[in-house]
Design an enzyme around this catalytic site. Structure first.
Site, PDB file in Angstrom:
ATOM      1  N   ASN A  56       0.834  -1.209   0.000  1.00 57.00           N
ATOM      2  CA  ASN A  56       0.000   0.000   0.000  1.00 57.00           C
ATOM      3  C   ASN A  56       0.862   1.250   0.000  1.00 57.00           C
ATOM      4  O   ASN A  56       1.932   1.304   0.628  1.00 57.00           O
ATOM      5  CB  ASN A  56      -1.017  -0.009   1.138  1.00 57.00           C
ATOM      6  CG  ASN A  56      -0.446  -0.232   2.511  1.00 57.00           C
ATOM      7  OD1 ASN A  56       0.578  -0.874   2.672  1.00 57.00           O
ATOM      8  ND2 ASN A  56      -1.092   0.295   3.527  1.00 57.00           N
ATOM      9  N   TYR A  62      -5.583  11.735   1.052  1.00 55.44           N
ATOM     10  CA  TYR A  62      -5.868  10.314   1.305  1.00 55.44           C
ATOM     11  C   TYR A  62      -6.335   9.484   0.109  1.00 55.44           C
ATOM     12  O   TYR A  62      -5.804   8.407  -0.125  1.00 55.44           O
ATOM     13  CB  TYR A  62      -6.882  10.166   2.449  1.00 55.44           C
ATOM     14  CG  TYR A  62      -6.374  10.563   3.817  1.00 55.44           C
ATOM     15  CD1 TYR A  62      -5.063  11.008   4.019  1.00 55.44           C
ATOM     16  CD2 TYR A  62      -7.221  10.499   4.916  1.00 55.44           C
ATOM     17  CE1 TYR A  62      -4.610  11.381   5.275  1.00 55.44           C
ATOM     18  CE2 TYR A  62      -6.771  10.865   6.185  1.00 55.44           C
ATOM     19  CZ  TYR A  62      -5.466  11.306   6.360  1.00 55.44           C
ATOM     20  OH  TYR A  62      -5.031  11.665   7.603  1.00 55.44           O
ATOM     21  N   GLU A  69      -2.898  -4.698  -3.102  1.00 57.14           N
ATOM     22  CA  GLU A  69      -3.340  -5.628  -4.158  1.00 57.14           C
ATOM     23  C   GLU A  69      -3.327  -4.945  -5.519  1.00 57.14           C
ATOM     24  O   GLU A  69      -2.842  -5.482  -6.509  1.00 57.14           O
ATOM     25  CB  GLU A  69      -4.769  -6.119  -3.889  1.00 57.14           C
ATOM     26  CG  GLU A  69      -4.938  -6.899  -2.616  1.00 57.14           C
ATOM     27  CD  GLU A  69      -5.312  -6.014  -1.429  1.00 57.14           C
ATOM     28  OE1 GLU A  69      -4.744  -4.909  -1.302  1.00 57.14           O
ATOM     29  OE2 GLU A  69      -6.177  -6.417  -0.646  1.00 57.14           O
TER      30      GLU A  69
END
Ligand code: THU
Length: 155
Positions: A56, A62, A69
């Site tokens: 990540n 944000y 993934e």
């Protein structure tokens, strides 16, 4: 509707599964997560045997960040566009340890996992690692029933 998920102890996984999960675990070290402090690692194994790594990537704005993934799957698509993804493993690390229970891919990642299966016309085995148990799914489709795929765009 039930989800065809199997739970395995570490020593019940195959050597191949363990090797891919180990890479996902290793990748948690490279996660950039100064905001959530939740480190997610991913490993996508391709049909040619290459394993693409992801983790990540957060951002002060944000929504600009990306899950582990999708970082792995998009990197795989960019670097090896002709290679099906046959296996995807994820592992989560926070507060100094891997999570006891398996991490679960978010909805957006499930959608991308599914499109990856459709793109290559084959199943992607999904391995969700936790210290207590690892969940194994034969296909990303098992994680997202009643899917939205390109056929739906045809009306
Ligand atoms: N995260 C992932 O990388 N994968 C998921 O499937 C769930 C969430 C990340 C996004 C964010 O950086 C952190 O975990 C906390 O949500």
């Amino acid at each position: 509707m039930s989800i065809p998920m199997r739970s395995y102890q570490w020593d019940e996984l195959t050597d191949e599964q363990r090797a891919v999960v180990e890479i996902a675990k290793e990748q948690t070290k490279h996660s950039y997560c100064p905001y959530s402090h939740f480190h997610v690692g991913a490993a996508a194994k391709l049909a040619n045997g290459v394993v693409i790594r992801g983790c990540n990537q957060e951002n002060a704005a944000y929504p600009s960040g990306l899950c582990a993934e999708r970082s792995a799957l998009f990197a795989a698509g960019a670097q090896y566009p002709d290679q099906p993804v046959t296996m995807l493993a994820i592992a989560c690390y926070t507060d100094g340890h891997f999570t006891k229970e398996p991490g679960s891919p978010c909805g957006a990642c499930r959608q991308v996992m599914l499109e990856t299966e459709h793109r290559y016309g084959g199943k992607m085995e999904v391995l969700l690692y936790g210290d207590n148990e690892t969940y194994v799914f034969d296909s990303a489709a098992d994680l997202l029933p009643l899917i939205f795929v390109s056929e739906n765009l045809k009306g």
